[in-house]
Design a protein around this motif. Structure first.
Motif, PDB file in Angstrom:
ATOM      1  N   ALA A 129       0.828  -1.206   0.000  1.00 46.01           N
ATOM      2  CA  ALA A 129       0.000   0.000   0.000  1.00 46.01           C
ATOM      3  C   ALA A 129       0.860   1.254   0.000  1.00 46.01           C
ATOM      4  O   ALA A 129       0.560   2.235  -0.706  1.00 46.01           O
ATOM      5  CB  ALA A 129      -0.924  -0.004   1.215  1.00 46.01           C
ATOM      6  N   GLU A 130       1.940   1.244   0.779  1.00 42.83           N
ATOM      7  CA  GLU A 130       2.831   2.409   0.825  1.00 42.83           C
ATOM      8  C   GLU A 130       3.518   2.619  -0.519  1.00 42.83           C
ATOM      9  O   GLU A 130       3.698   3.760  -0.973  1.00 42.83           O
ATOM     10  CB  GLU A 130       3.864   2.215   1.931  1.00 42.83           C
ATOM     11  N   LEU A 131       3.896   1.511  -1.172  1.00 41.86           N
ATOM     12  CA  LEU A 131       4.531   1.615  -2.484  1.00 41.86           C
ATOM     13  C   LEU A 131       3.556   2.209  -3.503  1.00 41.86           C
ATOM     14  O   LEU A 131       3.919   3.089  -4.299  1.00 41.86           O
ATOM     15  CB  LEU A 131       5.011   0.241  -2.944  1.00 41.86           C
ATOM     16  N   ALA A 132       2.302   1.749  -3.469  1.00 41.66           N
ATOM     17  CA  ALA A 132       1.300   2.275  -4.396  1.00 41.66           C
ATOM     18  C   ALA A 132       1.048   3.758  -4.135  1.00 41.66           C
ATOM     19  O   ALA A 132       0.911   4.547  -5.075  1.00 41.66           O
ATOM     20  CB  ALA A 132       0.001   1.476  -4.268  1.00 41.66           C
ATOM     21  N   ASP A 133       0.987   4.133  -2.846  1.00 42.55           N
ATOM     22  CA  ASP A 133       0.781   5.542  -2.509  1.00 42.55           C
ATOM     23  C   ASP A 133       1.943   6.398  -2.993  1.00 42.55           C
ATOM     24  O   ASP A 133       1.739   7.520  -3.483  1.00 42.55           O
ATOM     25  CB  ASP A 133       0.609   5.708  -0.994  1.00 42.55           C
ATOM     26  N   TYR A 134       3.161   5.878  -2.832  1.00 39.84           N
ATOM     27  CA  TYR A 134       4.324   6.662  -3.240  1.00 39.84           C
ATOM     28  C   TYR A 134       4.334   6.882  -4.751  1.00 39.84           C
ATOM     29  O   TYR A 134       4.524   8.003  -5.235  1.00 39.84           O
ATOM     30  CB  TYR A 134       5.616   5.968  -2.808  1.00 39.84           C
TER      31      TYR A 134
END
Length: 434
Positions: A190-195
């Protein structure tokens, strides 16, 4: 004609095939600037953002610290990514989290500052963007002996908006202990997608900000800019002399602080001493923020805006303020596009900056607390600096002015006179209109 940002996105999308190869992340215009600056540096040095904290000797547990730092790097893509250039395209390549905590020792007669200057000077660009160094300071067993912890980031991985959050989360992770669970695979994804989404939103905003009207504005604005950075001094520094000098002054602060345009105007006084009258000097400052609706990811999103600092007698504080307000309408134009616009308009400017101005609020800079012990933030002077001079201003209960300069090109006496001119200009309130 496609904008620089459009061209970058097209090249990036050709690289990111989505076929299972190591993840490549796009970079913002601010991050591309760091790639440009590194490419122009003969030694290929990266820009570093160090924070130094003094703790009582024996306070910091390196194992707990490394565990906390690596959990952060596992969660936040930018802390485990490596800046690289692939087929002429700057990108971030994701790697496994591997944040080193290096324990350094002092040679006889050395202090922690000397050791840290040496450690940062040998920074290898291909390593982790977050690194920590722990150095004893003072004789072993002496009363009040301390150790200095340096938390250092590659500037392509962070900006001022990120530092307070990083410090807070590093301290919280330290308190959890080395056995705490890291982020779940779902949280990491999720953090990778947000970034990725945040950077693409930023690039979309930069693409709009590089429209023809903005390019025309910056071309005319910077047409007369010429780098004034002097060549290296003919006499070398004495053996063992640090490569940079510094000066600091604290003064009472007005309730609302000093307005940014007044600080920008004060830098003109310093530039006039350093470079002489009658020049238009490129001075940079960070500005901006994330596009609306963007997730609060950890990373670098502040653009560097260029202010053509005239060193003649004509500009007044009110003229500086008016020009600055006009610039803000185009502040999102990425740095490399601004350089291109200036050169297309006839400037010989290469993109190097002759000065930098940064402004912080001390009330938004929480100290690092590890295991209930609060570190005392300190400065380590004498480190190599990028560009001839840089001014940092910290606003809060008091006003702190600080200037550093490259001693290989600027004599201390000249730089100290420039700092005096800067301080005098800040002390003298600008006349109000009407």
């Amino acid at each position: 004609m496609l904008s620089i940002t459009s061209q970058y996105l097209a090249r990036y999308r050709r690289l990111d095939a989505g076929d299972g190869t190591p993840v490549l992340l796009p970079v913002t215009g601010a991050q591309r600037r760091f790639a440009l600056v590194r490419a122009m540096d003969p030694a290929g040095r990266p820009d570093l953002v160090p924070m130094f904290f003094a703790f009582p000797r024996g306070t910091v547990d390196p194992v707990r610290l490394a565990a906390a730092a690596n959990r952060l790097a596992a969660r936040y893509p930018v802390l485990r990514a490596r800046p690289t250039v692939l087929r002429g395209t700057p990108v971030l390549r994701l790697e496994r989290p591997q944040v080193p905590v290096t324990r350094e020792t002092c040679a006889p007669g050395e202090d922690a500052a000397a050791v840290l200057r040496r450690a940062l000077g040998r920074w290898a660009p291909e390593g982790s963007p977050l690194r920590l160094f722990l150095v004893p300071d003072g004789p072993e067993g002496a009363e009040g002996a301390e150790e200095v912890l340096a938390v250092v980031l590659d500037h392509s991985a962070c900006d001022g908006q990120s530092l307070a959050r990083l410090v807070a989360e590093l301290g919280a992770g330290y308190d959890e202990g080395p056995g705490a669970d890291g982020p779940s695979p779902a949280d990491v994804a999720a953090e990778l997608a947000d970034y990725r989404e945040a950077v693409l939103r930023q690039l979309d905003a930069e693409e709009r900000a590089g429209a023809p009207d903005a390019m025309a504005y910056w071309g005319e604005r910077l047409r007369t800019v010429r780098e004034q950075a002097p060549v290296a001094r003919p006499e070398p520094l004495s053996p063992g002399a640090p490569p940079s000098g510094s000066a600091t002054l604290r003064m009472p602060a007005a309730p609302d602080g000093v307005p940014f345009p007044e600080l920008l105007h004060a830098c003109r006084a310093a530039a006039a001493v350093l470079y002489g009258a009658g020049h238009v000097v490129p001075l940079g400052y960070p500005w901006g923020g994330r596009p609306a609706g963007t997730a609060p990811v950890l990373g670098c999103f502040l653009n560097t805006v260029v202010f053509p600092t005239a060193t003649g007698e004509a500009p007044t504080p009110s003229a500086t303020a008016a020009a600055w307000w006009d610039d803000l309408d185009h502040a999102a134009t990425p740095f490399d596009a601004v350089v291109h616009a200036a050169r297309a308009a006839g400037s010989g400017w290469s993109g190097r900056l002759d000065g930098m101005l940064t402004v912080d609020d001390s009330r938004r800079q929480p100290p690092l607390c590890l295991g209930g012990v609060t570190g005392r933030e300190i400065h380590v002077d004498g480190r190599a600096v990028r560009g001839p001079f840089a001014v940092s201003v910290t606003q809060g209960p008091e006003l702190r002015l600080r200037m550093v300069w490259d001693r290989t090109v600027l004599p201390d006496r000249t730089a100290e006179s420039a700092f005096t001119a800067l301080a005098d200009a800040v002390r003298t309130p600008a006349p109000t209109a009407g």
